[in-house]
Design an enzyme around this catalytic site. Sequence first.
Site, mmCIF file in Angstrom:
data_model
loop_
_atom_site.group_PDB
_atom_site.id
_atom_site.type_symbol
_atom_site.label_atom_id
_atom_site.label_comp_id
_atom_site.label_asym_id
_atom_site.label_seq_id
_atom_site.Cartn_x
_atom_site.Cartn_y
_atom_site.Cartn_z
ATOM 1 N N GLU A 97 66.274 73.519 37.683
ATOM 2 C CA GLU A 97 65.282 72.647 38.313
ATOM 3 C C GLU A 97 64.760 71.605 37.329
ATOM 4 O O GLU A 97 64.562 70.442 37.690
ATOM 5 C CB GLU A 97 64.125 73.486 38.867
ATOM 6 C CG GLU A 97 64.465 74.300 40.098
ATOM 7 C CD GLU A 97 64.745 73.430 41.321
ATOM 8 O OE1 GLU A 97 64.359 72.255 41.325
ATOM 9 O OE2 GLU A 97 65.360 73.937 42.272
ATOM 10 N N TYR A 178 55.927 72.367 42.242
ATOM 11 C CA TYR A 178 57.266 72.411 42.842
ATOM 12 C C TYR A 178 58.148 73.451 42.153
ATOM 13 O O TYR A 178 58.768 74.288 42.812
ATOM 14 C CB TYR A 178 57.933 71.036 42.770
ATOM 15 C CG TYR A 178 59.352 71.068 43.294
ATOM 16 C CD1 TYR A 178 59.614 70.892 44.652
ATOM 17 C CD2 TYR A 178 60.425 71.311 42.438
ATOM 18 C CE1 TYR A 178 60.905 70.950 45.146
ATOM 19 C CE2 TYR A 178 61.723 71.382 42.919
ATOM 20 C CZ TYR A 178 61.951 71.194 44.275
ATOM 21 O OH TYR A 178 63.234 71.266 44.756
ATOM 22 N N ASP A 196 59.065 68.096 47.692
ATOM 23 C CA ASP A 196 59.572 66.969 46.913
ATOM 24 C C ASP A 196 59.904 65.845 47.900
ATOM 25 O O ASP A 196 59.555 65.923 49.081
ATOM 26 C CB ASP A 196 60.783 67.370 46.070
ATOM 27 C CG ASP A 196 62.001 67.750 46.920
ATOM 28 O OD1 ASP A 196 61.887 67.778 48.166
ATOM 29 O OD2 ASP A 196 63.065 68.003 46.334
#
Length: 223
Positions: A97, A178, A196
Site C-alpha cells: 500500500e 486509508y 481513496d
Amino acid sequence: STFQNRAPPMAKSPKATTSRRPTRKRRASPAAVPSSADIEDLAPSGVLAGPTSAAPALRSGLLRWYDAHRRDLPWRFSAAPGREGREKRAYAVWVSEVMLQQTRVPVVIDYYSRWMARWPTVETLAAATQEEVNEMWAGLGYYRRARFLLEGAKQIAEKGEFPSTASTLRQVRGIGDYTAGAIASIAFSEVTPLVDGNVVRVISRLFAIADNPKESSTVKRFW
C-alpha cells in the site's frame, strides 16, 4: 380531474354528446432500463436507497466481482493459519500500500519483490538502516514513505506485536486512515472503511453525490 375519470352519463342529445371534452389518455410507463455489467448496477433492485440499506448487497456484489476478475499480484496471497500468518499478510499489505501511493502497479511489482526478498518480516525491516532502506527505495521517489515504513517497523518490533485493528494501526508512525483500513480489513478481517479516489468515484455514482469530493465535509460523508 375527478370529472374526467367518471363514466359519462347517457347523452340526452347529439349536441350534448359532442360538446363534452374528451377524456385524456394516460401516458405509457417508460420502458425498463436494460441491465448492464457496470458497478453502478450491483444492487439486486437496481436502486440504492442509501449507504446503510445498500451495504450488504453492495459488499456481496463487489466481492463476487473481485473473485472473478482480480489480478494476480505478489502481495495478494492467503495468510497461513495463526497469528504469525496474519501478521506476515499484514506486513505485505502495508508495504504494498505504501509503495502504491503515487506509483503505478507495474513499477511496484519489481520493487515489492526485491524488498520482500531482503526484508520478509517487519522484524527484519526494523533491523535495517535508513541508508539501506533508501538504497532499496531509489527510483520510487517520495522518500518520506520509506522513512515512515522503517520508523513504523521499529515501533511495531519494539511492542512485539503487529496491531490488528484500524484504531491501533493508526497509532503507528506513517499509517493513516486509508492504510490502517486496508491492513485491518485485508489481513485481520475487520469490517472497516477505507476511502481513496477510486472509492469516491464509485460511491459518487452509486448514490448520485454531486458534492465537491475535495471538501472536508464531503470526505467525511464518504467515510
